[in-house]
Design an enzyme around this catalytic site. Sequence first.
Site, mmCIF file in Angstrom:
data_model
loop_
_atom_site.group_PDB
_atom_site.id
_atom_site.type_symbol
_atom_site.label_atom_id
_atom_site.label_comp_id
_atom_site.label_asym_id
_atom_site.label_seq_id
_atom_site.Cartn_x
_atom_site.Cartn_y
_atom_site.Cartn_z
ATOM 1 N N GLY A 147 73.789 50.101 -50.451
ATOM 2 C CA GLY A 147 75.207 49.747 -50.407
ATOM 3 C C GLY A 147 75.958 50.839 -49.679
ATOM 4 O O GLY A 147 76.350 50.715 -48.524
ATOM 5 N N ARG A 203 86.711 58.004 -57.591
ATOM 6 C CA ARG A 203 85.452 58.750 -57.650
ATOM 7 C C ARG A 203 85.617 60.241 -57.976
ATOM 8 O O ARG A 203 84.816 60.790 -58.729
ATOM 9 C CB ARG A 203 84.633 58.538 -56.376
ATOM 10 C CG ARG A 203 84.233 57.060 -56.185
ATOM 11 C CD ARG A 203 83.194 56.868 -55.091
ATOM 12 N NE ARG A 203 81.902 57.389 -55.454
ATOM 13 C CZ ARG A 203 81.421 58.555 -55.064
ATOM 14 N NH1 ARG A 203 82.135 59.310 -54.249
ATOM 15 N NH2 ARG A 203 80.239 58.955 -55.458
ATOM 16 N N TYR A 246 83.525 60.957 -61.174
ATOM 17 C CA TYR A 246 82.234 61.621 -60.939
ATOM 18 C C TYR A 246 82.376 63.043 -60.412
ATOM 19 O O TYR A 246 81.399 63.601 -59.899
ATOM 20 C CB TYR A 246 81.396 60.836 -59.911
ATOM 21 C CG TYR A 246 81.367 59.356 -60.096
ATOM 22 C CD1 TYR A 246 80.765 58.772 -61.215
ATOM 23 C CD2 TYR A 246 81.941 58.510 -59.161
ATOM 24 C CE1 TYR A 246 80.737 57.403 -61.381
ATOM 25 C CE2 TYR A 246 81.921 57.133 -59.315
ATOM 26 C CZ TYR A 246 81.324 56.585 -60.429
ATOM 27 O OH TYR A 246 81.298 55.232 -60.579
ATOM 28 N N CYS A 249 100.685 59.520 -62.548
ATOM 29 C CA CYS A 249 101.152 60.363 -63.648
ATOM 30 C C CYS A 249 99.953 60.907 -64.413
ATOM 31 O O CYS A 249 99.675 60.484 -65.541
ATOM 32 C CB CYS A 249 102.043 59.562 -64.575
ATOM 33 S SG CYS A 249 103.519 59.072 -63.725
ATOM 34 N N GLU A 250 99.233 61.766 -63.780
ATOM 35 C CA GLU A 250 97.993 62.256 -64.367
ATOM 36 C C GLU A 250 97.613 63.517 -63.588
ATOM 37 O O GLU A 250 97.460 63.463 -62.366
ATOM 38 C CB GLU A 250 96.934 61.164 -64.167
ATOM 39 C CG GLU A 250 95.684 61.427 -64.874
ATOM 40 C CD GLU A 250 95.322 60.314 -65.878
ATOM 41 O OE1 GLU A 250 96.146 59.453 -66.209
ATOM 42 O OE2 GLU A 250 94.194 60.370 -66.341
ATOM 43 N N TYR A 276 82.571 52.063 -53.080
ATOM 44 C CA TYR A 276 83.026 52.353 -54.453
ATOM 45 C C TYR A 276 84.424 52.977 -54.501
ATOM 46 O O TYR A 276 84.712 53.755 -55.420
ATOM 47 C CB TYR A 276 82.008 53.239 -55.188
ATOM 48 C CG TYR A 276 80.606 52.674 -55.157
ATOM 49 C CD1 TYR A 276 80.288 51.516 -55.880
ATOM 50 C CD2 TYR A 276 79.592 53.246 -54.393
ATOM 51 C CE1 TYR A 276 79.006 50.966 -55.837
ATOM 52 C CE2 TYR A 276 78.319 52.702 -54.343
ATOM 53 C CZ TYR A 276 78.027 51.571 -55.068
ATOM 54 O OH TYR A 276 76.780 51.033 -55.025
HETATM 55 N N1 LLP Z 1 70.921 48.155 -56.509
HETATM 56 C C1 LLP Z 1 71.272 48.291 -57.795
HETATM 57 C C2 LLP Z 1 70.532 47.583 -58.825
HETATM 58 C C3 LLP Z 1 72.350 49.107 -58.139
HETATM 59 O O1 LLP Z 1 72.687 49.247 -59.415
HETATM 60 C C4 LLP Z 1 73.065 49.789 -57.122
HETATM 61 C C5 LLP Z 1 74.207 50.635 -57.453
HETATM 62 C C6 LLP Z 1 72.679 49.604 -55.787
HETATM 63 C C7 LLP Z 1 71.584 48.786 -55.512
HETATM 64 C C8 LLP Z 1 73.388 50.251 -54.630
HETATM 65 O O2 LLP Z 1 73.369 51.625 -54.700
HETATM 66 P P1 LLP Z 1 73.896 52.489 -53.436
HETATM 67 O O3 LLP Z 1 72.927 52.266 -52.310
HETATM 68 O O4 LLP Z 1 75.242 51.962 -53.073
HETATM 69 O O5 LLP Z 1 73.929 53.871 -53.939
HETATM 70 N N2 LLP Z 1 80.134 53.861 -58.636
HETATM 71 C C9 LLP Z 1 79.128 54.861 -58.379
HETATM 72 C C10 LLP Z 1 77.858 54.240 -57.922
HETATM 73 C C11 LLP Z 1 77.368 53.205 -58.856
HETATM 74 C C12 LLP Z 1 76.139 52.590 -58.311
HETATM 75 C C13 LLP Z 1 75.788 51.402 -59.091
HETATM 76 N N3 LLP Z 1 74.617 50.755 -58.625
HETATM 77 C C14 LLP Z 1 79.635 55.815 -57.323
HETATM 78 O O6 LLP Z 1 80.721 55.587 -56.813
HETATM 79 O O7 LLP Z 1 78.974 56.795 -56.997
#
Ligand code: LLP
Length: 490
Positions: free
Chosen positions: A331, A383, A387, A414-415, A444
């Site tokens: 992603g 983020r 994180y 406001c934070e 994200y």
């Molecule tokens: N496949 C599955 C089953 C997943 O749970 C995820 C991400 C992906 C693929 C894609 O991962 P990527 O290639 O985008 O890293 N919100 C967090 C990341 C959460 C990821 C959730 N799952 C952030 O902003 O770092």
Amino acid sequence: MTTETSNVSPLAPEWLAVPEDLNVLQAPMWAAGVDRNADGEVAIDGVAVTQLKEQFGTPLFVMSETDFRLRARSFKDAFDAAFADICGGVDVYYAGKSFLCTAVAQWVTEEGLRLDTCSGGELAVAARAGVPGGNLSLHGNNKSDAEINRALDMLVGRIVVDSLDELERVARIASSRGETAKVMLRLTPGVHAHTHEFIATAHEDQKFGLSMAGDSTAQQGLSAAEEAVAAAASYPGIELLGLHCHIGSQIFEPDGFELAAQKLLGFQAAMQAKYSIVLPELDLGGGYGIAYTPVDTPRPPAEIADAMAAVVRSTCAELGIEPPRISIEPGRAIVGSTTFTLYEVGTRKTVRVDVESAAGDQENVTYPRRYVSVDGGMSDNARPVLYDADYSAILASRASVADPQLSRVVGKHCESGDIVVRDVYLPADVAAGDLLAVPGTGAYCWALSSNYNYLARPGVVAVRDGAARLIVRGETEEDLLNRDMGVANV
Ligand code: LLP
């Protein structure tokens, strides 16, 4: 007490260097086609940021469609090439959770990728975009019956089943419809990876997936993963395609992926030997890292693909099994760097922070930290708050020869934790009305955006061949109010 104003600030984290030239866009963080034009403005594919601001307002997500297509295609090509002789290529499922709208779903499809969804809402976007059902997968640890039915209605290519409970539920729903659901089983291989490190653990203390370790609670002697394989084979409503794992996010090194592939293939071979179940597919998930700051060094997709292919090839040979068709789910690595967020600067203020003398026996020295407020914040990029994520920023509406000044870019919420970029050197003359660009916000950020403090969520503009078009419009005040039933009910 003395006051220091040198360019290098002891308040800056160790990794942050003072850039030689604050006007230069450092390559790995930016989309192809983003550069400074002859007027000193940042432009994307020739479209200057002041023009974007005038046409669409700020804050604004600015995305290069060209760069998105390039990155999608380069993942597909790199993995296809690396796995050509192993399993005839790789199915690349773009992880829609990172950023999804109908335009993106269409680009993904046009570039030969498939689409990974994880909710009924994401399936609705895919349907609206006309993505063929066979190109879709549906994820989620707690899918509703409605989502499972919707997936079956849309003839999705695979439902990634996350638990024994769900396996039984999918089997029951599919059978009651007189159908067979195509299913992958999500396993937890005991490998967690993050950025440069991975940890292999025996125990899986998390909500996702079927554990490969220990006994499942239901059936003594079998892991949950094994029990699921055996059960899947016995359900008439299930066609078991294969196994799946996802080991983490923002990963730079291939070793975690390699170990996960070895573990899953070993398990697959054991299932084949014990139950004569041959699984034709294997999904190794997403998680490939990108550059958020100048010190992040992501590897090109081909390097990771080659490393993973080598491990799949040798492991299958050792185990004496036919290599399954491989799929992956990137992603962030496709969309993250395609986009920057454009903000307008408002209030500035400088505080003086005490730093203890290193020896502890001299008087403390104070250093300035400048706060630069922009017109968005944690509602368009959660983020940093969620994180502790680091970002970078650049003065985008003009070039500057002013000295670098350590700055903290903050939002308007406001934070006090509402930080956009914790530490960045910006020109000392940054002032109200200037535009800042924050790169690497494609993944994200819009997806996690909120209406905190009743801020309208920004729109997303896609630029291609010198033309900018809205692919998601920004919210209006009316949007903010139109679910409020109070006045309407009077
Ligand atoms: N496949 C599955 C089953 C997943 O749970 C995820 C991400 C992906 C693929 C894609 O991962 P990527 O290639 O985008 O890293 N919100 C967090 C990341 C959460 C990821 C959730 N799952 C952030 O902003 O770092």
